[in-house]
Write an enzyme that holds these catalytic residues in place. Structure first.
Site: not given
Length: 289
Positions: A181, A222, A226
């Protein structure tokens, strides 16, 4: 109002047709890069689905972001996805604005070829990273006790190739470092930062990217690492690709700032023909490469 619409609709239609002709000509010369970008998006999804078969749920790792940011909970985990959807579709609409607006700086086909280059390199690094070390997923459906945390061995190759779309995309596990994302978000923001024209939108875009980062961690989708790795990796990828690839043509250089005087459809057509002639003469040979 109907009179104004009846008068402006033919002009808009001619503008769309003229721009479509220009973009089709560009696509004919750059279709290999465009197609390669789309194919790699599928390969990235296939790799993310494949690592789910290797995922093993376990206790969540100690994380600074989890300590400082309160957990949103499953009932509000949609917030990060909603914001991402706004970012994604806003960027897509912006890339198609040359079809409608008179003032334009980019070509839709060329900007997407460049975006696919950014995404492809970033996602390749991501695949190498999350296959190197598999972490226990912090998301709710990836924790111990969830039926979705592990996938049974595939019964056929077709089951893997179809990546169980869209369920496999929404409920994946194991593809953690680094956030997909955030790859899309930062690529879109960096692209608009360079090729967009509205300073206030650029500032808002960076603010939204920061909010998106916090929402992902607060949703426990996450780990903080990350997000951190995504921030410096994607920015470095964009920087080095821009150093290696030739600069995209700036369409605004040949026009006034806001086109104070109206332009006839004949002038628009002749301008588009001049742009195409430049590419046919070899000026676009290295745009996408």
């Amino acid at each position: 109002m109907p009179v104004i619409f009846a008068r402006e609709a033919p002009k808009l239609w001619r503008k769309v047709c003229s721009e479509t002709s220009t973009e089709i000509s560009l696509l004919a010369g750059n279709w290999k890069y465009f197609l390669a970008g789309l194919v790699f998006q599928y390969l990235h999804g296939l790799a993310a689905h494949g690592v789910h078969y290797l995922h093993r749920p376990g206790p969540m790792l100690q994380d600074a972001g989890f300590f400082f940011l309160p957990e949103l909970g499953q009932d509000r985990s949609y917030l990060s996805e909603t914001l991402f959807s706004v970012i994604f579709f806003s960027f897509v609409l912006w890339t198609f604005h040359p079809f409608v607006f008179q003032y334009k700086k980019i070509y839709t086909v060329l900007i997407w070829c460049r975006v696919f280059a950014y995404l492809g390199v970033s996602q390749m690094l991501r695949i190498i990273t999350f296959y190197s070390t598999l972490l226990p997923g912090p998301n709710y459906h990836c924790r111990k006790g969830s039926k979705l945390a592990r996938l049974p061995p595939p019964e056929s190759a077709l089951e893997v190739l179809l990546i169980n779309f869209p369920r496999g995309v929404m409920y994946g596990c194991g593809d953690l470092i680094f956030s997909s994302h955030m790859i899309f978000t930062l690529v879109f923001v960096r692209t608009y930062q360079k090729y967009g024209t509205k300073r206030c939108i650029k500032q808002i875009a960076w603010l939204v990217a920061g909010i998106q980062s916090l929402l992902i961690v607060a949703s426990r989708k996450h780990y903080t690492v990350d997000i951190v790795v995504a921030w410096y990796t994607v920015n470095l990828v964009v920087f080095f690709i821009d150093q290696k690839l030739p600069e995209l043509p700036d369409r605004s250089l040949g026009s006034t700032s806001q086109q104070l005087l109206p332009i006839s459809s004949r002038d628009k057509d002749s301008k588009n023909k001049e742009e195409l002639d430049k590419f046919r003469n070899g000026n676009s040979a290295n745009i996408a490469t």
